[in-house]
Design an enzyme around this catalytic site. Structure first.
Site, PDB file in Angstrom:
ATOM      1  N   GLN A  93       0.863  -1.471  -0.266  1.00 18.46           N
ATOM      2  CA  GLN A  93      -0.214  -0.019   0.082  1.00 18.46           C
ATOM      3  C   GLN A  93       1.019   0.875  -0.041  1.00 18.46           C
ATOM      4  O   GLN A  93       1.330   1.225   0.248  1.00 18.46           O
ATOM      5  CB  GLN A  93      -1.050  -0.167   1.755  1.00 18.46           C
ATOM      6  CG  GLN A  93      -1.821   1.346   1.562  1.00 18.46           C
ATOM      7  CD  GLN A  93      -2.891   0.970   2.363  1.00 18.46           C
ATOM      8  OE1 GLN A  93      -2.726   0.244   3.620  1.00 18.46           O
ATOM      9  NE2 GLN A  93      -3.752   2.172   2.126  1.00 18.46           N
ATOM     10  N   HIS A  99      -8.951   1.790  -0.168  1.00 22.69           N
ATOM     11  CA  HIS A  99      -9.681   1.528  -2.417  1.00 22.69           C
ATOM     12  C   HIS A  99      -8.798   0.108  -2.385  1.00 22.69           C
ATOM     13  O   HIS A  99      -8.119   0.024  -2.087  1.00 22.69           O
ATOM     14  CB  HIS A  99      -8.308   2.665  -2.239  1.00 22.69           C
ATOM     15  CG  HIS A  99      -7.323   2.713  -2.733  1.00 22.69           C
ATOM     16  ND1 HIS A  99      -5.905   2.580  -1.484  1.00 22.69           N
ATOM     17  CD2 HIS A  99      -6.146   1.779  -3.911  1.00 22.69           C
ATOM     18  CE1 HIS A  99      -4.940   2.725  -1.543  1.00 22.69           C
ATOM     19  NE2 HIS A  99      -5.049   1.620  -3.204  1.00 22.69           N
TER      20      HIS A  99
HETATM   21  P1  5GP Z   1      -1.637   1.197  -3.511  1.00 22.42           P
HETATM   22  O1  5GP Z   1      -0.236   0.958  -3.604  1.00 22.42           O
HETATM   23  O2  5GP Z   1      -1.937   2.147  -2.216  1.00 22.42           O
HETATM   24  O3  5GP Z   1      -3.064   0.241  -3.491  1.00 22.42           O
HETATM   25  O4  5GP Z   1      -2.045   2.329  -4.617  1.00 22.42           O
HETATM   26  C1  5GP Z   1      -1.787   3.575  -4.574  1.00 22.42           C
HETATM   27  C2  5GP Z   1      -2.436   4.181  -5.908  1.00 22.42           C
HETATM   28  O5  5GP Z   1      -3.252   5.306  -6.103  1.00 22.42           O
HETATM   29  C3  5GP Z   1      -1.206   4.011  -7.362  1.00 22.42           C
HETATM   30  O6  5GP Z   1      -2.263   2.583  -8.272  1.00 22.42           O
HETATM   31  C4  5GP Z   1      -1.416   4.797  -7.691  1.00 22.42           C
HETATM   32  O7  5GP Z   1      -1.415   4.806  -9.524  1.00 22.42           O
HETATM   33  C5  5GP Z   1      -2.337   6.246  -7.586  1.00 22.42           C
HETATM   34  N1  5GP Z   1      -2.313   7.143  -7.287  1.00 22.42           N
HETATM   35  C6  5GP Z   1      -1.293   7.670  -6.472  1.00 22.42           C
HETATM   36  N2  5GP Z   1      -2.032   9.436  -6.834  1.00 22.42           N
HETATM   37  C7  5GP Z   1      -2.448   9.279  -7.396  1.00 22.42           C
HETATM   38  C8  5GP Z   1      -2.977  10.795  -8.161  1.00 22.42           C
HETATM   39  O8  5GP Z   1      -3.347  11.257  -7.442  1.00 22.42           O
HETATM   40  N3  5GP Z   1      -4.327  10.727  -9.127  1.00 22.42           N
HETATM   41  C9  5GP Z   1      -4.917   8.963  -9.761  1.00 22.42           C
HETATM   42  N4  5GP Z   1      -5.935   9.139 -10.481  1.00 22.42           N
HETATM   43  N5  5GP Z   1      -3.908   7.496  -8.820  1.00 22.42           N
HETATM   44  C10 5GP Z   1      -3.179   8.099  -8.125  1.00 22.42           C
END
Ligand code: 5GP
Ligand code: ZN
Length: 112
Positions: A93, A99
């Site tokens: 994460q 999410h």
């Molecule tokens: P995690 O690794 O926390 O599950 O995934 C976070 C996701 O959020 C990543 O796939 C990254 O590309 C996406 N993300 C991070 N910052 C932003 C943003 O400002 N806008 C959008 N649309 N996606 C984001």
């Protein structure tokens, strides 16, 4: 709302996103760095750090997120899809606002 949380800022409209869905409790938008042809995120408007912080009062919200996934996947033209919830640093994460990732797009989906 948590100060300095990217997804809270997207919920507030302070950071733009390619939004595909919104209601009073949830928002969904395309991931900024898609790793498959279709890659979007379903995000509760309520700030919860991760799935590990969810409690019984979040049960309905979690169910609502999961029920929304196939509807939005179908709207995005997907015949099938994969969901992922990264939880905690060791779980990969990076954004600490709960999410659900939804991935799809045929051959672009990596094998796990
Ligand atoms: P995690 O690794 O926390 O599950 O995934 C976070 C996701 O959020 C990543 O796939 C990254 O590309 C996406 N993300 C991070 N910052 C932003 C943003 O400002 N806008 C959008 N649309 N996606 C984001
Ligand atoms: Zn947040």
């Amino acid at each position: 709302m948590s100060v300095d949380c990217i997804f809270c800022k997207i919920v507030q409209g302070d950071i733009p996103s390619k939004k595909i869905y919104e209601d009073d409790e949830l928002i969904a938008f395309h991931d900024i760095h898609p790793i498959t042809k279709v890659h979007f995120l379903i995000v509760p408007k309520l700030h919860v750090n991760s799935l590990a912080e969810c409690e019984i009062q979040h049960q309905a919200l979690l169910g609502k997120i999961l029920l929304l996934a196939p509807k939005l996947a179908q709207e995005q033209g997907l015949q099938g899809f994969r969901t992922m919830i990264n939880t905690g640093r060791e779980g990969g994460q990076e954004v600490f606002h709960l999410h659900v990732h939804v991935f799809g797009g045929g051959a672009t989906l990596p094998k796990i």
